[in-house]
Motif scaffolding. Structure first.
Motif, PDB file in Angstrom:
ATOM      1  N   ASP A 342      50.367 -19.475  13.485  1.00 10.87           N
ATOM      2  CA  ASP A 342      49.718 -20.412  12.573  1.00 10.87           C
ATOM      3  C   ASP A 342      49.943 -19.912  11.145  1.00 10.87           C
ATOM      4  O   ASP A 342      49.276 -18.999  10.662  1.00 10.87           O
ATOM      5  N   PRO A 378      55.935 -26.177  11.475  1.00 11.46           N
ATOM      6  CA  PRO A 378      54.591 -26.314  12.040  1.00 11.46           C
ATOM      7  C   PRO A 378      54.472 -27.590  12.864  1.00 11.46           C
ATOM      8  O   PRO A 378      54.942 -28.653  12.425  1.00 11.46           O
ATOM      9  N   TYR A 562      50.249 -21.486  16.969  1.00  9.82           N
ATOM     10  CA  TYR A 562      49.672 -22.825  16.852  1.00  9.82           C
ATOM     11  C   TYR A 562      49.104 -23.286  18.195  1.00  9.82           C
ATOM     12  O   TYR A 562      48.063 -23.932  18.252  1.00  9.82           O
TER      13      TYR A 562
END
Length: 725
Positions: A342, A378, A562
């Motif tokens: 993340d 991401p 993530y």
């Protein structure tokens, strides 16, 4: 530590703000006065009695011609407890084209039972389904003449099928929908729309406390023929100009499974006790031999019995690794930070951990012989300002167009940090009631977005969503794509060629509050950092192992990914407890008490015990007060499952009793966890005894002297008296 700020929308005009405040104050009264809703808000959506899917569509778009046929295939499932008969699958198409991405986005949110197109009921245009028993599935297929699709205007149309049963011949009992663009003048190659597809090769990776991979059934399912990861390789191999975004943590996890999913290895890695390897050459280029794991280091590992679940995962992993080389060959490769962490969370809480993830990726790809460009992508498409500031020069950074207010550029530049902008619409997939990320839904959403950009001069960069379900056969997905002459499959560099980076300011960036709330927590990042430290400590203790710390880094990074935002929250803590337990198994024992013969110094015996199956090198340290001093030991090497005894020197400054805490440490003095306390005092009675002994001797000699004196005096008197007579 950087200060986090929610990047809110620009301030509203005062009039709007006042109106909003009034509405907020009146909201409770309006709710009280308003009638109750006809349906509860949390009422679950009704499931169609006949669940229909579109699994294959042999064209990605229509053109101005009316010749030929469109082949559509799919499945229908009876979800009820009744038998269905007389079921037919009818195609339908919308009559009004959508011409903007905003219209597509709104269409994808429409209810499943919304009227979006007229059913085509011409003879021969529909498919007939045999009687369906409860829970039964049937694969249907229909060939639709193009002339029955009365659409001529360029744009994107609704397209799908309705399933109708005998009890309700006019009402759809099942629906499947997608988008189908009509693109005119398809043969003019100069106007072909550039489309660049990026397929992330990443997956949630969770390790058990002992370092083995968790949830083997899920891995076996995904890696086996027909599984999601297997079909990704099959499809990606065939897609032209595809870009892979690789997370090396996924490959490492699969390699671990191919080795039989062993726990964390503490055995020697410095070559001690191993047979010399036979000479031979190895290729530095990616190959099956580089991707497949090497043979087990020891015969015990090779001979260890595994259960059926482990064997199934091992077999699937080996087959998958064998196909990975072919899938990557000839394609552009991007390398994500290890475990796809993340980025915004690390940028705020521990930027050094992001640097560790990048170093780990470079190391892993070098070992595998894979050359790739450093990148970030991401899954949500968002980065906050702190994460943007940590983007590497020369890396490929993919962000969503939703990250920008207003019209998003092709390539954005924020203070020298360049970002390629991807399509959020393409990543969103298709409309319900089907799974929006099934193969056909995603492909048709991508081509729909591309069709609407045709002529704008802007390329379409589409990142395949992580939850995407690849097709059962690669050809059914790729062949229609390749046959569309208006699509120019492009690499990332080809797609953005000629588009200079557009400078953007911070106020144009969006980082929604929901993203901030969803980030991996600071506590979990701290736990990952602590786990890495424990791995380094364990490696310093093991005499012949110089790799276990690197293995622990891999495990720790997966807890910051993530995919871990909503995943397992205890894996780092569990691994830390496991390593702490191993370190604590190196113990020390001391006497119940120690009495020094003198305050100037003395020694006492201690015993070190190693309960690990590997040799270790440790030291002993002592924690005392100012009146007691215990010398630390030199490094002590203990064989596996062995003990060693030796003496420690101690000295004191007073006659009281003091406690020494004897601590087992690594060679740098870092405590391992095991310790023992021992009370120490000098022999307090020794001085008194010598005083009594000295005094006694003095009295004895004095008594002797007195008695001798008296005898001499008495003898003199006797002689004197005798002489007088």
């Amino acid at each position: 530590m950087p200060v986090r700020q929610h990047q809110a929308r620009p301030p509203r005009p005062r009039g709007r703000a006042a109106a909003a405040l009034v509405l907020a104050l009146l909201a409770p009264l309006l709710l009280w006065l308003s009638p109750a809703p006809a349906h509860a808000v949390d009422e679950p959506a009704e499931t169609d009695p006949l669940a229909v899917s579109i699994d294959e569509l042999d064209t990605v778009s229509l053109d101005g011609r009316t010749k030929g046929r469109i082949t559509v295939r799919g499945k229908v499932v009876n979800t009820t407890e009744d038998e269905w008969n007389g079921v037919r699958i009818y195609p339908f198409i919308g009559d009004t084209p959508m011409t903007t991405s905003e219209e597509l986005a709104e269409a994808a949110k429409m209810p499943a039972d919304a009227l979006v197109g007229e059913r085509i009921v011409a003879e021969g245009a529909y498919a007939t389904v045999p009687d369906l028993a409860p829970g039964e599935t049937y694969s249907w297929s229909l060939k639709l003449p193009r002339k029955l699709l009365h659409v001529t205007q360029a744009g994107v149309y609704w397209f799908g099928v309705h399933a109708l049963g005998a009890p309700s011949p006019t009402t759809a009992d099942g629906r499947a929908r997608t988008f189908l663009p009509l693109v005119k003048e398809p043969n003019k190659k100069a106007k072909a729309q550039k489309v660049s597809l990026v397929m992330p090769l990443r997956r949630s990776v969770v390790y058990n406390a002992d370092g083995s991979v968790n949830y083997l059934r899920g891995w076996t399912r995904d890696l086996s023929a027909g599984g999601r990861l297997f079909r990704m390789l099959e499809t990606g191999t065939e897609i032209p100009s595809l870009t892979w975004a690789i997370d090396p943590a996924l490959i490492d996890a699969v390699r671990n499974l191919a080795e039989g999913n062993p726990p964390r290895d503490l055995s020697p890695t410095d070559g001690s006790g191993e047979e010399p390897e036979e000479s031979g050459s190895q290729s530095a280029s990616p190959s099956v031999s580089a991707l497949l794991p090497s043979a087990p280091a020891s015969a015990d590992t090779a001979a260890a019995k595994t259960d059926e679940e482990t064997e199934a995962a091992q077999k699937a992993a080996k087959v998958w690794l064998g196909r990975l080389e072919k899938a990557l060959a000839g394609h552009n490769l991007l390398a994500l930070p290890y475990a796809d962490p993340d980025l915004s969370a690390l940028a705020t809480n521990d930027p050094d951990l992001l640097a560790t993830a990048r170093e780990k990726t470079a190391q892993a790809l070098t070992e595998l012989g894979i050359k790739a460009t450093s990148a970030v992508a991401p899954p949500t498409g968002y980065l906050d300002r702190a994460a943007v500031n940590l983007l590497e020069p020369g890396s490929v950074n993919l962000v969503s167009d939703r990250m920008f207010r207003g019209s998003a550029p092709v390539v954005a530049d924020l203070d020298g940090h360049q970002m390629i902008v991807t399509s959020s619409g393409a990543a969103a997939g298709g409309p319900g009631p089907n799974d929006p990320v099934d193969a056909v839904s995603v492909r048709q959403r991508i081509v729909a977005e591309a069709a609407l950009r045709r002529g704008s001069g802007k390329p379409l960069v589409a990142v395949i969503p992580d939850g995407w379900h690849p097709p059962q056969t690669a050809a059914s997905f790729v062949t229609p794509w390749e046959k569309a002459p208006w699509i120019a499959s492009s690499t990332l560099s080809e797609a953005v060629a000629g588009h200079k980076p557009t400078s953007v300011t911070v106020d144009r960036l969006r980082y929604p509050r929901r993203e901030m709330k969803a980030e991996v927590s600071a506590d979990r990042i701290s736990a990952a950092k602590e786990l890495i430290g424990a791995g380094e400590l364990l490696q310093r203790v093991l005499t012949h192992n110089d790799e276990v710390a690197d293995d622990v880094v891999s495990e720790a990074l997966t807890t910051t990914s993530y995919s871990a935002r909503k995943g397992d929250t205890d894996s780092a803590a569990n691994a830390l407890d496991h390593i702490s337990s191993e370190l604590s198994s190196i113990t020390v024992s001391v006497p119940p008490k120690v009495i020094l013969s003198s305050m100037k110094g003395g020694e006492f015996q201690v015993t070190l015990s190693n309960e690990l199956d590997e040799p270790v090198t440790v030291r002993l340290d002592a924690i005392t007060d100012d009146s007691l001093r215990v010398a630390t030991s030199e490094p002590v090497q203990l064989d596996a499952n062995s003990k060693a005894s030796f003496n420690l020197a101690a000295s004191m400054h007073d006659t009281g009793t003091h406690t020494a805490l004897i601590v087992v440490t690594d060679t740098k003095g870092n405590p391992l966890g095991a310790h023992a306390s021992v009370p120490i005092r000098p022999s307090q009675v020794s001085g008194v005894i010598w005083w009594f002994v000295g005094t006694g001797c003095a009295l004895l000699f004095a008594a002797i002297a007195v008695r001798l004196t008296r005898r001499i005096m008495k003898a003199k008197k006797v002689r004197t008296s005798t002489g007088a007579m």
